[in-house]
Design a protein around this motif. Sequence first.
Motif, PDB file in Angstrom:
ATOM      1  N   PHE A   1       0.840  -1.197   0.000  1.00  0.00           N
ATOM      2  CA  PHE A   1       0.000   0.000   0.000  1.00  0.00           C
ATOM      3  C   PHE A   1       0.872   1.242   0.000  1.00  0.00           C
ATOM      4  O   PHE A   1       0.681   2.180  -0.778  1.00  0.00           O
ATOM      5  CB  PHE A   1      -0.870   0.037   1.257  1.00  0.00           C
ATOM      6  CG  PHE A   1      -2.057  -0.867   1.239  1.00  0.00           C
ATOM      7  CD1 PHE A   1      -2.616  -1.318   2.429  1.00  0.00           C
ATOM      8  CD2 PHE A   1      -2.643  -1.268   0.048  1.00  0.00           C
ATOM      9  CE1 PHE A   1      -3.722  -2.141   2.424  1.00  0.00           C
ATOM     10  CE2 PHE A   1      -3.737  -2.103   0.032  1.00  0.00           C
ATOM     11  CZ  PHE A   1      -4.283  -2.547   1.231  1.00  0.00           C
ATOM     12  N   GLY A   2       1.841   1.257   0.926  1.00  0.00           N
ATOM     13  CA  GLY A   2       2.686   2.427   1.058  1.00  0.00           C
ATOM     14  C   GLY A   2       3.490   2.700  -0.182  1.00  0.00           C
ATOM     15  O   GLY A   2       3.628   3.855  -0.615  1.00  0.00           O
ATOM     16  N   SER A   3       4.021   1.638  -0.792  1.00  0.00           N
ATOM     17  CA  SER A   3       4.824   1.806  -2.003  1.00  0.00           C
ATOM     18  C   SER A   3       3.994   2.361  -3.147  1.00  0.00           C
ATOM     19  O   SER A   3       4.418   3.285  -3.858  1.00  0.00           O
ATOM     20  CB  SER A   3       5.427   0.449  -2.395  1.00  0.00           C
ATOM     21  OG  SER A   3       6.154   0.561  -3.600  1.00  0.00           O
ATOM     22  N   ALA A   4       2.789   1.808  -3.327  1.00  0.00           N
ATOM     23  CA  ALA A   4       1.913   2.283  -4.408  1.00  0.00           C
ATOM     24  C   ALA A   4       1.499   3.730  -4.182  1.00  0.00           C
ATOM     25  O   ALA A   4       1.430   4.533  -5.122  1.00  0.00           O
ATOM     26  CB  ALA A   4       0.676   1.389  -4.506  1.00  0.00           C
ATOM     27  N   ALA A   5       1.214   4.075  -2.937  1.00  0.00           N
ATOM     28  CA  ALA A   5       0.780   5.447  -2.633  1.00  0.00           C
ATOM     29  C   ALA A   5       1.893   6.454  -2.844  1.00  0.00           C
ATOM     30  O   ALA A   5       1.671   7.561  -3.347  1.00  0.00           O
ATOM     31  CB  ALA A   5       0.273   5.506  -1.192  1.00  0.00           C
ATOM     32  N   ARG A   6       3.129   6.087  -2.479  1.00  0.00           N
ATOM     33  CA  ARG A   6       4.248   7.021  -2.637  1.00  0.00           C
ATOM     34  C   ARG A   6       4.519   7.334  -4.091  1.00  0.00           C
ATOM     35  O   ARG A   6       4.965   8.433  -4.430  1.00  0.00           O
ATOM     36  CB  ARG A   6       5.505   6.438  -1.985  1.00  0.00           C
ATOM     37  CG  ARG A   6       5.521   6.566  -0.471  1.00  0.00           C
ATOM     38  CD  ARG A   6       6.901   6.278   0.107  1.00  0.00           C
ATOM     39  NE  ARG A   6       7.325   4.921  -0.159  1.00  0.00           N
ATOM     40  CZ  ARG A   6       7.013   3.887   0.618  1.00  0.00           C
ATOM     41  NH1 ARG A   6       6.257   4.073   1.701  1.00  0.00           N
ATOM     42  NH2 ARG A   6       7.444   2.672   0.325  1.00  0.00           N
ATOM     43  N   GLN A   7       4.224   6.380  -4.981  1.00  0.00           N
ATOM     44  CA  GLN A   7       4.465   6.602  -6.410  1.00  0.00           C
ATOM     45  C   GLN A   7       3.620   7.740  -6.963  1.00  0.00           C
ATOM     46  O   GLN A   7       3.986   8.356  -7.958  1.00  0.00           O
ATOM     47  CB  GLN A   7       4.193   5.315  -7.184  1.00  0.00           C
ATOM     48  CG  GLN A   7       5.222   4.220  -6.918  1.00  0.00           C
ATOM     49  CD  GLN A   7       4.910   2.939  -7.669  1.00  0.00           C
ATOM     50  OE1 GLN A   7       4.033   2.919  -8.539  1.00  0.00           O
ATOM     51  NE2 GLN A   7       5.613   1.867  -7.343  1.00  0.00           N
ATOM     52  N   ILE A   8       2.476   7.988  -6.329  1.00  0.00           N
ATOM     53  CA  ILE A   8       1.626   9.089  -6.802  1.00  0.00           C
ATOM     54  C   ILE A   8       1.589  10.229  -5.785  1.00  0.00           C
ATOM     55  O   ILE A   8       0.718  11.091  -5.835  1.00  0.00           O
ATOM     56  CB  ILE A   8       0.194   8.591  -7.089  1.00  0.00           C
ATOM     57  CG1 ILE A   8      -0.431   7.978  -5.831  1.00  0.00           C
ATOM     58  CG2 ILE A   8       0.182   7.599  -8.225  1.00  0.00           C
ATOM     59  CD1 ILE A   8      -1.888   7.608  -6.033  1.00  0.00           C
TER      60      ILE A   8
ATOM     61  N   ASN B   1       3.491   7.695   5.674  1.00  0.00           N
ATOM     62  CA  ASN B   1       4.287   6.684   4.985  1.00  0.00           C
ATOM     63  C   ASN B   1       4.969   5.721   5.964  1.00  0.00           C
ATOM     64  O   ASN B   1       6.142   5.371   5.800  1.00  0.00           O
ATOM     65  CB  ASN B   1       5.331   7.333   4.077  1.00  0.00           C
ATOM     66  CG  ASN B   1       4.705   8.093   2.929  1.00  0.00           C
ATOM     67  OD1 ASN B   1       3.764   7.602   2.315  1.00  0.00           O
ATOM     68  ND2 ASN B   1       5.200   9.288   2.659  1.00  0.00           N
ATOM     69  N   GLU B   2       4.241   5.285   6.980  1.00  0.00           N
ATOM     70  CA  GLU B   2       4.811   4.387   7.972  1.00  0.00           C
ATOM     71  C   GLU B   2       3.884   3.206   8.229  1.00  0.00           C
ATOM     72  O   GLU B   2       2.658   3.351   8.225  1.00  0.00           O
ATOM     73  CB  GLU B   2       5.062   5.136   9.279  1.00  0.00           C
ATOM     74  CG  GLU B   2       5.894   4.343  10.287  1.00  0.00           C
ATOM     75  CD  GLU B   2       6.317   5.188  11.469  1.00  0.00           C
ATOM     76  OE1 GLU B   2       5.463   5.934  11.985  1.00  0.00           O
ATOM     77  OE2 GLU B   2       7.499   5.098  11.869  1.00  0.00           O
TER      78      GLU B   2
END
Length: 437
Positions: free
Chosen positions: A351-358, A396-397
């Motif tokens: 989830f965090g990785s996908a969210a950081r991309q945008i 992001n944690e």
Amino acid sequence: MTDFRPPETHYAQSADASIAYQVMGDGPVDIILVPGLFSHIEFMHEMPGYTAVLRRLSRFARVVTFDKRGQGLSDRMTGAPSLEQRMDDVRAIMDAIGSAKAVLFGFSEGCPMSVLFAATYPDRVSHLVLLGSFARSKDRLPDDVWQLRCDEIVQSWGSGDTVKTVAPSQATNAEVIAQIAKFERLSSSPGALRTLLVLNRAIDVTAILPMLQTPTLVLHRTGDARVPVALGRAVARSIPGAKYVEYPGGDHYYWVGETDAMLGDIVEFVTGHRDGGDAELDRVLATVLFTDIVDSTRSAAAMGDHRWRRLLDDHDQLVGRHRGHLVKSTGDGILATFDGPGRAVRCALAFGSAARQIGLPVRAGLHTGEIEVRGADIGGITVHAAARVMSQCGSNEVLVSRVVTDLVAGAGLKFAERGAFELKGLPGTWELFAASG
């Protein structure tokens, strides 16, 4: 608190070998679970369904699992243990826990030894349960086919190839294959396994079956890919007064696939009454995940309704990819459960990785324990604890409780200590850890 922690591993001394065992439950009945070809009593709690089966039985019994000598956490040895040595090991465990009489629950290769033990020590066995059983190992495969199969098993050992016969319903699931591969490696080395396979080939308790005086329940899955169902039927026919029950499916592992009917039959056989199965399964062990999109109102306004909805849908679908169960969306996050803490942590990290991309910050909190299933919803202190863990997150944690880190030890995940916290409405202090891949 109702935190679940794996049972503590103990050791019983059997002649020159230390035999690793665990105990779950404190009921008036003792159940000794005799393992199949390979086992690792600590790692098996990482396998979906395994702990749930033990917990179901531990509602009315003290359930004992162990690694036979030469495998798992028990002492390694040269050669392979004979049936006589394996009987001594079971007797040593019973003596160590103060069990005068127990139910022997033999699985697969553990069935012949269980039969021999019950016939030799009838005063120490109250009931005999045999699942995926056979009497003579050579009946499983002709000699030429067996030699080829033995070579294949040893050569592919540690790759998870046994999934094809022990859990064929999961044979295309990459995560399950990787998990079984690790299970193989932790249980036994290839050379030790070959020695055991050769010794097991000589097993034959056919002549013992008619001598059994112990009440016996024989269980088998019709399409068992490891032990043909005809062998289980033959075992049942040869034991005086044995009860035989067959179930659909091809999985050999007793914790894979549909287990409720099987467990209900075991409970009824041992106690004389059904335990209500589904009615009692409203309390289960799970890892609970809460996620929250930080500052979601402003993000929704900036992205527009259509893009925002698509993002939330992608967010929800990640749960299914990690074999989780989406309980509900919270508008700016989700509540989900997982039957394995490792999958839950990896889902949260995804989830965090996908969210950081945008450029969208997400926070997530996880805790493992017993939950109450209330129709389509869930409740209980574990759910509250997971929500409180998430409340301590920064952007992001991914934060997890101590029990989660304990359960995923060795799974390749990394954790950094965040310190001890007091969580609103929950007693004591809680150690929290930040997860990373």
